[in-house]
Design a protein around this motif. Structure first.
Motif, mmCIF file in Angstrom:
data_model
loop_
_atom_site.group_PDB
_atom_site.id
_atom_site.type_symbol
_atom_site.label_atom_id
_atom_site.label_comp_id
_atom_site.label_asym_id
_atom_site.label_seq_id
_atom_site.Cartn_x
_atom_site.Cartn_y
_atom_site.Cartn_z
ATOM 1 N N ALA A 77 0.734 12.421 6.373
ATOM 2 C CA ALA A 77 1.854 13.320 6.097
ATOM 3 C C ALA A 77 2.821 12.725 5.081
ATOM 4 O O ALA A 77 3.474 13.459 4.346
ATOM 5 N N ASP A 78 2.921 11.389 5.032
ATOM 6 C CA ASP A 78 3.860 10.713 4.133
ATOM 7 C C ASP A 78 3.194 9.442 3.619
ATOM 8 O O ASP A 78 3.157 8.431 4.319
ATOM 9 N N CYS A 79 2.661 9.497 2.417
ATOM 10 C CA CYS A 79 1.913 8.366 1.850
ATOM 11 C C CYS A 79 2.798 7.131 1.699
ATOM 12 O O CYS A 79 2.365 6.018 1.974
ATOM 13 N N GLN A 80 4.032 7.317 1.266
ATOM 14 C CA GLN A 80 4.939 6.176 1.086
ATOM 15 C C GLN A 80 5.201 5.478 2.417
ATOM 16 O O GLN A 80 5.171 4.247 2.508
ATOM 17 N N ALA A 81 5.471 6.242 3.462
ATOM 18 C CA ALA A 81 5.742 5.663 4.787
ATOM 19 C C ALA A 81 4.489 4.984 5.352
ATOM 20 O O ALA A 81 4.579 3.901 5.936
ATOM 21 N N ALA A 82 3.319 5.622 5.185
ATOM 22 C CA ALA A 82 2.073 5.024 5.672
ATOM 23 C C ALA A 82 1.789 3.719 4.925
ATOM 24 O O ALA A 82 1.385 2.720 5.534
ATOM 25 N N HIS A 83 2.011 3.719 3.627
ATOM 26 C CA HIS A 83 1.831 2.512 2.820
ATOM 27 C C HIS A 83 2.733 1.391 3.328
ATOM 28 O O HIS A 83 2.295 0.255 3.520
ATOM 29 N N ALA A 84 3.997 1.704 3.556
ATOM 30 C CA ALA A 84 4.951 0.687 4.019
ATOM 31 C C ALA A 84 4.533 0.132 5.377
ATOM 32 O O ALA A 84 4.567 -1.083 5.597
ATOM 33 N N ARG A 85 4.124 0.992 6.307
ATOM 34 C CA ARG A 85 3.716 0.536 7.633
ATOM 35 C C ARG A 85 2.488 -0.361 7.552
ATOM 36 O O ARG A 85 2.433 -1.418 8.162
ATOM 37 N N SER A 94 -4.677 -2.561 -3.246
ATOM 38 C CA SER A 94 -5.069 -2.841 -4.629
ATOM 39 C C SER A 94 -4.404 -1.851 -5.574
ATOM 40 O O SER A 94 -4.408 -2.042 -6.792
ATOM 41 N N SER A 95 -3.831 -0.788 -5.022
ATOM 42 C CA SER A 95 -3.102 0.207 -5.812
ATOM 43 C C SER A 95 -1.952 0.731 -4.959
ATOM 44 O O SER A 95 -2.173 1.280 -3.886
ATOM 45 N N GLU A 96 -0.748 0.534 -5.443
ATOM 46 C CA GLU A 96 0.441 1.035 -4.748
ATOM 47 C C GLU A 96 0.459 2.565 -4.845
ATOM 48 O O GLU A 96 -0.204 3.144 -5.695
ATOM 49 N N PRO A 97 1.231 3.247 -3.998
ATOM 50 C CA PRO A 97 1.310 4.708 -4.078
ATOM 51 C C PRO A 97 1.729 5.176 -5.474
ATOM 52 O O PRO A 97 2.697 4.669 -6.030
ATOM 53 N N GLN A 98 0.946 6.090 -6.013
ATOM 54 C CA GLN A 98 1.191 6.640 -7.347
ATOM 55 C C GLN A 98 1.237 8.162 -7.245
ATOM 56 O O GLN A 98 0.365 8.763 -6.620
ATOM 57 N N PRO A 99 2.230 8.784 -7.881
ATOM 58 C CA PRO A 99 2.239 10.248 -7.894
ATOM 59 C C PRO A 99 1.117 10.771 -8.788
ATOM 60 O O PRO A 99 0.906 10.270 -9.885
ATOM 61 N N MET A 100 0.389 11.725 -8.279
ATOM 62 C CA MET A 100 -0.681 12.387 -9.020
ATOM 63 C C MET A 100 -0.373 13.885 -9.031
ATOM 64 O O MET A 100 0.480 14.339 -8.286
ATOM 65 N N LYS A 119 -3.971 9.265 0.967
ATOM 66 C CA LYS A 119 -3.481 10.434 0.223
ATOM 67 C C LYS A 119 -2.441 11.174 1.040
ATOM 68 O O LYS A 119 -2.601 11.356 2.241
ATOM 69 N N GLY A 120 -1.381 11.554 0.370
ATOM 70 C CA GLY A 120 -0.352 12.358 1.011
ATOM 71 C C GLY A 120 0.332 13.237 -0.008
ATOM 72 O O GLY A 120 0.055 13.152 -1.197
ATOM 73 N N PRO A 121 1.242 14.059 0.485
ATOM 74 C CA PRO A 121 1.975 14.927 -0.450
ATOM 75 C C PRO A 121 2.890 14.123 -1.350
ATOM 76 O O PRO A 121 3.183 12.990 -1.118
#
Length: 121
Positions: A77-85, A94-100, A119-121
């Motif tokens: 649901a939240d790629c940034q939050a999942a990445h941080a956790r 190997s790849s930080e969250p990037q907007p696509m 992947k998230g919104p």
């Protein structure tokens, strides 16, 4: 009629280390563990509440494991939050969250060098 993806196999050197990674760092649940004899166990892990599962296979079981590399993307649901956790739990990215154009995307790696998308919104 097909209803869902049941399992996807990943190939690892050490099943116990892989199990600890997926359960302790990523936050998946152990869904099934059955002995397959001296070669290893049948291990299934999954996100809480998910129907689809990963099967953690020992590489020794599949001589052609290198040709069977997975290409798996996990939705959140939240790629940034999942990445941080995950990062805070010690998961290597190997790849930080990037907007696509289609959402936010990051890539993390398990201890066996397998890459997985997030992947998230």
């Amino acid at each position: 009629m097909i209803e869902q993806i049941a399992t996807v196999g990943i190939y690892v050197d050490d099943q116990e280390a892989a199990l600890r990674f997926w359960v302790d760092r990523v936050g998946f649940e152990l869904r099934r563990r059955e002995s397959m004899g001296r070669i290893g166990d049948w291990l299934e892990v999954a996100p809480p509440g998910a129907g689809s599962r990963l099967v953690i296979y020992p590489k020794a079981m599949m001589p052609d494991w290198a040709e069977r590399k997975p290409s798996i993307v996990f939705e959140c649901a939240d790629c940034q939050a999942a990445h941080a956790r995950l990062r805070d739990a010690g998961v290597e990215f190997s790849s930080e969250p990037q907007p696509m154009a289609w959402g936010t995307f990051a890539i993390f790696r398990d201890p066996d060098g397998n890459d997985f998308g997030l992947k998230g919104p």
